[in-house]
Each structure stands twice: as C-alpha cells, then as structure tokens.
Design a protein around this motif. Sequence first.
Motif, short mmCIF file in Angstrom:
data_model
loop_
_atom_site.label_atom_id
_atom_site.label_comp_id
_atom_site.label_asym_id
_atom_site.label_seq_id
_atom_site.Cartn_x
_atom_site.Cartn_y
_atom_site.Cartn_z
N ASN A 137 0.80 -1.23 0.00
CA ASN A 137 0.00 0.00 0.00
C ASN A 137 0.83 1.28 0.00
OD1 ASN A 137 -2.72 -1.23 0.15
ND2 ASN A 137 -1.88 -2.07 2.04
N GLY A 138 2.13 1.18 0.10
CA GLY A 138 2.97 2.37 0.09
C GLY A 138 4.41 2.00 0.35
N SER A 139 5.30 2.99 0.27
CA SER A 139 6.75 2.76 0.47
C SER A 139 7.23 1.55 -0.32
CB SER A 139 7.08 2.58 1.96
OG SER A 139 6.61 3.68 2.69
N VAL A 153 6.67 -2.11 -9.47
CA VAL A 153 5.97 -1.32 -10.48
C VAL A 153 5.36 -0.16 -9.73
CG1 VAL A 153 3.96 -1.24 -12.01
CG2 VAL A 153 5.54 -3.16 -12.15
N ASP A 154 5.80 1.06 -10.06
CA ASP A 154 5.35 2.21 -9.28
C ASP A 154 5.43 3.48 -10.12
OD1 ASP A 154 4.35 3.43 -7.04
OD2 ASP A 154 6.25 3.56 -5.97
N ILE A 155 4.90 4.54 -9.52
CA ILE A 155 4.93 5.85 -10.16
C ILE A 155 6.27 6.51 -9.92
CG2 ILE A 155 4.05 8.17 -9.75
CD1 ILE A 155 1.29 6.93 -9.62
N VAL A 156 6.82 7.09 -10.98
CA VAL A 156 8.06 7.87 -10.85
C VAL A 156 7.74 9.28 -11.34
CG1 VAL A 156 10.45 8.12 -11.59
CG2 VAL A 156 9.47 5.83 -11.29
N GLU A 157 7.97 10.25 -10.46
CA GLU A 157 7.71 11.63 -10.88
C GLU A 157 9.06 12.32 -11.09
OE1 GLU A 157 5.10 13.79 -8.29
OE2 GLU A 157 5.13 15.56 -9.58
N THR A 158 9.70 12.73 -10.01
CA THR A 158 11.02 13.38 -10.15
C THR A 158 12.14 12.33 -10.24
OG1 THR A 158 11.30 13.42 -7.75
CG2 THR A 158 10.26 15.35 -8.75
N GLY A 159 11.87 11.13 -9.74
CA GLY A 159 12.92 10.10 -9.69
C GLY A 159 13.74 10.16 -8.41
N ASN A 160 13.44 11.14 -7.54
CA ASN A 160 14.22 11.30 -6.31
C ASN A 160 14.13 10.09 -5.39
OD1 ASN A 160 15.10 13.80 -7.06
ND2 ASN A 160 13.51 14.92 -5.92
C1 PRP Z 1 4.81 8.06 -4.86
C2 PRP Z 1 5.37 6.83 -5.56
C3 PRP Z 1 6.85 6.96 -5.30
C4 PRP Z 1 7.07 8.46 -5.30
C5 PRP Z 1 7.64 8.89 -6.62
O1 PRP Z 1 4.71 7.75 -3.52
O2 PRP Z 1 4.81 5.65 -5.04
O3 PRP Z 1 7.19 6.41 -4.06
O4 PRP Z 1 5.78 9.07 -5.09
O5 PRP Z 1 7.91 10.27 -6.67
P1 PRP Z 1 9.34 10.84 -7.06
O6 PRP Z 1 9.78 10.16 -8.34
O7 PRP Z 1 9.09 12.31 -7.27
O8 PRP Z 1 10.28 10.58 -5.93
P2 PRP Z 1 3.81 8.58 -2.52
O9 PRP Z 1 4.46 9.89 -2.22
O10 PRP Z 1 2.43 8.65 -3.05
O11 PRP Z 1 3.87 7.72 -1.19
P3 PRP Z 1 3.72 6.18 -0.88
O12 PRP Z 1 5.12 5.68 -0.69
O13 PRP Z 1 2.94 6.14 0.38
O14 PRP Z 1 3.04 5.49 -2.00
#
Ligand code: PRP
Length: 218
Positions: A137-139, A153-160
Amino acid sequence: MINVALPKGRLGEKTYSLMAAAGYDCPSILEKNRKLTFENPEKGVRYFWVKPSDVSIYVERGAADVGVCGKDILLEYAPDIYELLDLGIGKCRMCVAGFSDFYDEEERTLRVATKFPRIAAGYYESIGRDIDIIHLNGSIEIAPILGLSDVIVDIVETGNTLRENNLSVLKEIVPISARFICNKVSYQFKHPEILKLRDGLADVIGSDQQVETIRLEH
Ligand code: PRP
C-alpha cells in the motif's frame, strides 16, 4: 449545479486553479477552515475535497458529476466513467524499477511489489512473463531493498525516491497525467453545462496563459 470532486493535495490545487481560470472560481474555497465542500451558486458549481484515489468512486457512483484523477487510477480500477480531457498536469510515469544491475532470470517467477496489481499484471502478461504480485500500500521502494521483491511497479515523478534508495527505472510502462472525468448519467442530463466546463478547461490549457497555482487550505 455541477458537483466537482477535487483530489486533496497539490493536484487539487492545480485543478482548482485551472477551473478558476476557466471562470469557475469559488471565493469561499480560499477561507482557512476545515470545511470540505464549497459552492458558488452564481457559477453553478460546488467543489468538494476527497482522497485522490477516491475521486473516481464519487464520480462513478454519481455523488460527483465530474472530477479529476490520475490516469494510473483509471487504469488500475477501470471505473465506469467518461474520460473527457487530459489536463496535462500531474505528469509522471508508471515504471518497472529495481537495482540497475538486476538480471531477470527467465526460468524463475519474477516477484513484483506494487500498489497497482492490475497495471503490473497487464504489463507482464503483455510480454508473456510469469510473475508473483506482492500487493503493498505504500513505500514500495523498500521491497527490493529488503529482498521482498525482485522489482517494483510504481509511479516515478522526479525520480528522487528511486535515486535516494539506489534504485533505477528499468522499463517505462505508461505515461500518466491527470484526467477530467465525468459520471455517465450526468453527462447525459447536464450535457450543456459539462461540455461548457470541459471546453473552458480545454481553452485554458490550450492557451499560452500561465495559470498560477492557488494555495488552498484543505
Ligand atoms: C509516490 C510513488 C513513489 C514516489 C515517486 O509515492 O509511489 O514512491 O511518489 O515520486 P518521485 O519520483 O518524485 O520521488 P507517494 O508519495 O504517493 O507515497 P507512498 O510511498 O505512500 O506510496
């Protein structure tokens, strides 16, 4: 009155800013309080804040006529709604990530940790790879670090988050952005109002107008 479900957080602020620029401002939303609904009868609009992953539930069930949510949610939950517009905000990528030297041994079942089991299953099915999905559910990034999974498999926005945990993008699955969505019955019964709203948003996005994000308490 058009009921609009806004996702709490930065995406909701950006969305409201676009709506205000399109002529659907609602001064009471700027007040500092814990209220969750705001309306401007003159503009025929009522806003309410909901958890981002819940927007499509409100819209699908008609509690909201329209709303804004990420394409990731639409792909994962496949709600029965109309997707009317790509707002071009909240841009990120759905990716497979892991250690950069990860080598996929084809004879082993690949262990994949994710918040998005449907997207992950669909992707690996499309390339004919057997996987074991670990639904978290997270992390998510912590899973390969602790050996719970081979990849994520997850979302990457900045990649930080990946960088700071020594992980890398191994494959980009699909680009994601925020979508303006609509309840199917509302689309029929409030058609002119909803089209006017959609066209207003499309004009704001299409013009070179710089829309400043309005900071909101919510
Ligand atoms: C989302 C995603 C990554 C992060 C990516 O997590 O699951 O962990 O943002 O962003 P970045 O590429 O800019 O670093 P979220 O902040 O929603 O928290 P979560 O870990 O609780 O899913």
